[in-house]
Design a protein around this motif. Structure first.
Motif, PDB file in Angstrom:
ATOM      1  N   ASP A 461       0.851  -1.189   0.000  1.00 57.37           N
ATOM      2  CA  ASP A 461       0.000   0.000   0.000  1.00 57.37           C
ATOM      3  C   ASP A 461       0.890   1.243   0.000  1.00 57.37           C
ATOM      4  O   ASP A 461       1.633   1.480   0.962  1.00 57.37           O
ATOM      5  N   ALA A 463       0.368   4.380   0.536  1.00 57.88           N
ATOM      6  CA  ALA A 463       0.159   5.307   1.649  1.00 57.88           C
ATOM      7  C   ALA A 463       0.880   4.814   2.904  1.00 57.88           C
ATOM      8  O   ALA A 463       1.522   5.600   3.621  1.00 57.88           O
ATOM      9  N   TYR A 464       0.786   3.517   3.155  1.00 55.57           N
ATOM     10  CA  TYR A 464       1.480   2.924   4.300  1.00 55.57           C
ATOM     11  C   TYR A 464       2.993   3.005   4.103  1.00 55.57           C
ATOM     12  O   TYR A 464       3.739   3.394   5.012  1.00 55.57           O
ATOM     13  N   LEU A 467       4.636   6.324   4.896  1.00 58.54           N
ATOM     14  CA  LEU A 467       4.808   6.593   6.328  1.00 58.54           C
ATOM     15  C   LEU A 467       6.038   5.908   6.911  1.00 58.54           C
ATOM     16  O   LEU A 467       6.836   6.534   7.616  1.00 58.54           O
ATOM     17  N   GLN A 486       0.967   6.452  13.108  1.00 60.43           N
ATOM     18  CA  GLN A 486       0.064   6.624  11.959  1.00 60.43           C
ATOM     19  C   GLN A 486       0.063   5.358  11.094  1.00 60.43           C
ATOM     20  O   GLN A 486      -0.993   4.919  10.614  1.00 60.43           O
ATOM     21  N   ALA A 487       1.242   4.765  10.915  1.00 60.23           N
ATOM     22  CA  ALA A 487       1.348   3.535  10.116  1.00 60.23           C
ATOM     23  C   ALA A 487       0.595   2.390  10.777  1.00 60.23           C
ATOM     24  O   ALA A 487      -0.087   1.602  10.105  1.00 60.23           O
ATOM     25  N   GLN A 489      -2.019   2.593  12.767  1.00 54.03           N
ATOM     26  CA  GLN A 489      -3.458   2.854  12.602  1.00 54.03           C
ATOM     27  C   GLN A 489      -3.920   2.460  11.203  1.00 54.03           C
ATOM     28  O   GLN A 489      -4.961   1.814  11.034  1.00 54.03           O
ATOM     29  N   TYR A 490      -3.132   2.840  10.210  1.00 56.33           N
ATOM     30  CA  TYR A 490      -3.503   2.559   8.822  1.00 56.33           C
ATOM     31  C   TYR A 490      -3.521   1.050   8.565  1.00 56.33           C
ATOM     32  O   TYR A 490      -4.446   0.516   7.935  1.00 56.33           O
ATOM     33  N   LEU A 491      -2.507   0.374   9.065  1.00 56.42           N
ATOM     34  CA  LEU A 491      -2.425  -1.077   8.866  1.00 56.42           C
ATOM     35  C   LEU A 491      -3.601  -1.782   9.536  1.00 56.42           C
ATOM     36  O   LEU A 491      -4.184  -2.717   8.973  1.00 56.42           O
ATOM     37  N   GLN A 493      -6.563  -0.628   9.991  1.00 55.69           N
ATOM     38  CA  GLN A 493      -7.762  -0.386   9.190  1.00 55.69           C
ATOM     39  C   GLN A 493      -7.821  -1.271   7.953  1.00 55.69           C
ATOM     40  O   GLN A 493      -8.892  -1.685   7.515  1.00 55.69           O
ATOM     41  N   GLN A 494      -6.643  -1.596   7.389  1.00 53.38           N
ATOM     42  CA  GLN A 494      -6.596  -2.349   6.126  1.00 53.38           C
ATOM     43  C   GLN A 494      -6.590  -3.869   6.317  1.00 53.38           C
ATOM     44  O   GLN A 494      -6.784  -4.621   5.361  1.00 53.38           O
TER      45      GLN A 494
END
Length: 533
Positions: A461, A463-464, A467, A486-487, A489-491, A493-494
């Protein structure tokens, strides 16, 4: 398939002679859990491979202190870092000798040429040795070191300079990791001349405390103490034997019978009895590890976020924790352990909800009765004491939401190779941290660079990745922490993975063993270990 030559061992051919070994204070038998895929540390990523090679026969420029995470001098006695953080100059140790074996007799001491060979072979696919013996270096490339090292210069025989393209905040820690073990350029040149380049993985030569003698797959590995080791105080054993057995109960029986003096990964059910045995001692440490479920996003229907969310919320984690870990673990919600700095404590799991999971699958067009494969490890690892049982429990969990789950397993080396190739739908896997840096989790396991290596989800990804790449080139820990959170949190979610548990490490050994330290990185190190007479 690994081909192996059996080289005569000095103290006898049969491992059943381990009873006499156990009586001799200078011999130690280690009951290990699996056969290594080979003995070239640069080619591998698992503790089984590293224990058998990097931690016995090799050294790195920098090394971790035994039982800790601090970096100390190794084959380099000191290093200088330029003000811009891009140049590292290593000053090499004098008087270091490579192993003398029946298949190699060195004519010189360790020098800068060996460092250049070791790393240029990993960087340059056109390196003559690499072309003679086509191979990959997954850890090195997973961390992006192949693209970030701009050049390596030999300043003189005892000085080497690495120049980076971008700042790597964890570079010194990375150089202490097992995959960075230094090989002999002279031995490599001999193999190249003989047309036997592949022997570097079968007949190893290092500078470490133990010298390779023989290997019988699924049976034993034999080493002798290195009498020419540069730190003689670390070599207290004449002979070291790895007795290989995948069955944890058999390993425990051998330990109790003094047929081996150290073993690993006991079943949780055996821990109390081990604690109560006066002839043994059990070291307990919080695990710097994570056992998790990896969803292969390159296989349908796992390319859909809703499907991954459905499987994730249908996992009865508490049931698994009770049955598989039996009190020797804690529930995992994040992509790395809570003892890792920058861990985001605000991350929460989706609630266990099979009914909602069914709805998500239906909305994603996944029909009831859809078949998927779930791959289960054949060995115990620090992060998963019983993958077979965990797989069976997941099979039942996912049957409740309409999926037909087929459990698949292979021999450990084959399992790793096939999952790295992405042959699985879903796999049980895990990780024990290697250097104490967040990138060793968030980059090594989940980045685009790690596909084909330790990224078993095949998840990439942009975006990930942006970061974690930003975090790696910042040296201020507070700034790095913000980016890593932030990374995380994103991970989360995915959902490329479902974190399951962080397990407690239980290390059983004979009460007569002295000097053994439990590594936070899950390595088994026999340098400095002795047996009380």
């Amino acid at each position: 398939m690994l081909k192996h030559a059996v080289i005569p061992f000095l103290v006898g051919a049969s491992l059943l002679a381990s009873a006499p070994f156990a009586q001799a204070a200078t011999n130690l038998v280690f009951c290990s859990e699996g056969s290594p895929a080979g003995f070239d540390p640069g080619q591998y990523t698992t503790g089984t491979d590293f224990d058998a090679s990097a931690e016995t026969m090799f050294n790195r420029l920098t090394q971790f202190e035994r039982g800790g995470t601090a970096v100390i001098p190794g084959l380099a006695t000191k290093w200088d870092i330029s003000d811009d953080g891009l140049t590292y100059t290593f000053h090499l140790r004098e008087g270091v000798k490579f192993h003398t074996t029946p298949y190699f007799k060195p004519t010189r001491e360790f020098n800068a040429d060996d460092v250049l060979f070791t790393f240029n072979r990993m960087i340059n696919k056109d390196d003559p040795f690499r072309k003679a013996y086509p191979t990959e270096f997954p850890y090195f490339t997973d961390m992006g070191m192949d693209t970030n090292i701009a050049k390596i210069d030999k300043v003189d025989d005892k000085t080497v300079k690495f120049t980076l393209k971008e700042v790597d905040a964890a570079f010194i820690q990375n150089m202490a990791m097992s995959f960075a073990s230094v090989q002999s350029a002279e031995y490599a040149a001999q193999l190249l001349k003989e047309g036997k380049a592949a022997d570097i993985n079968q007949k190893p030569v290092g500078t470490g405390p133990f010298v390779f003698k023989s290997y019988q797959k699924d049976s034993n590995i034999r080493y002798t103490g290195n009498k020419q080791y540069w730190d003689p105080s670390r070599v207290k054993l004449e002979n070291l034997i790895f007795a290989i057995n995948t069955d944890a109960s058999v390993r425990v029986q051998k330990l109790k019978a003094n047929e081996c003096q150290i073993t690993l990964h006991p079943r949780p059910a055996d821990v109390t009895a081990l604690k109560n045995d006066p002839a043994l001692k059990l070291i307990e440490k919080p695990g710097f590890n994570l056992g998790y479920i990896a969803y292969n996003v390159r296989h349908k229907p796992f390319d859909q976020l809703e499907v991954r969310q459905a499987l994730d919320m249908a996992v009865n984690k508490q049931g698994i924790l009770n049955a598989v870990y039996q009190g020797a673990g804690q529930l995992a919600v994040n992509a790395m352990p809570p003892t890792q700095w920058s861990y985001d404590e605000t991350i929460k799991d989706a609630a266990y909800n099979p009914e909602k999971a069914k709805e998500l699958l239906k909305a994603a067009g996944v029909k009831e009765g859809t078949e998927i494969t779930l791959w289960a490890m054949p060995v115990q690892r620090p992060y998963n004491p019983n993958a077979k049982l965990m797989a069976e429990m997941l099979q039942a969990d996912w049957a409740k939401i309409g999926l037909k789950v087929k459990i698949v397993s292979y021999e450990w080396g084959e399992y790793i190779k096939r999952t790295k190739n992405g042959e699985h739908d879903v796999s049980l896997i895990g990780w024990t941290g290697d250097n104490g840096d967040p990138d060793n989790w968030l980059g090594t396991l989940y980045s685009c660079d790690a596909i084909g290596g330790n990224n078993y989800s095949m998840w990439c990804d942009p975006a990930y990745d942006k970061l974690i790449k930003q975090a790696k080139v910042v040296t201020d820990r507070d700034q790095r922490t913000v980016l890593y959170k932030q990374a995380q949190q994103y991970l989360k979610q995915q959902v490329p993975i479902t974190p399951v548990a962080h397990s407690t490490v239980n290390q059983p050994l004979s009460a007569k063993i002295e000097g053994f330290k439990v590594s936070p990185f899950g390595r088994n190190v026999f340098s400095g270990v002795s047996i009380e007479k």
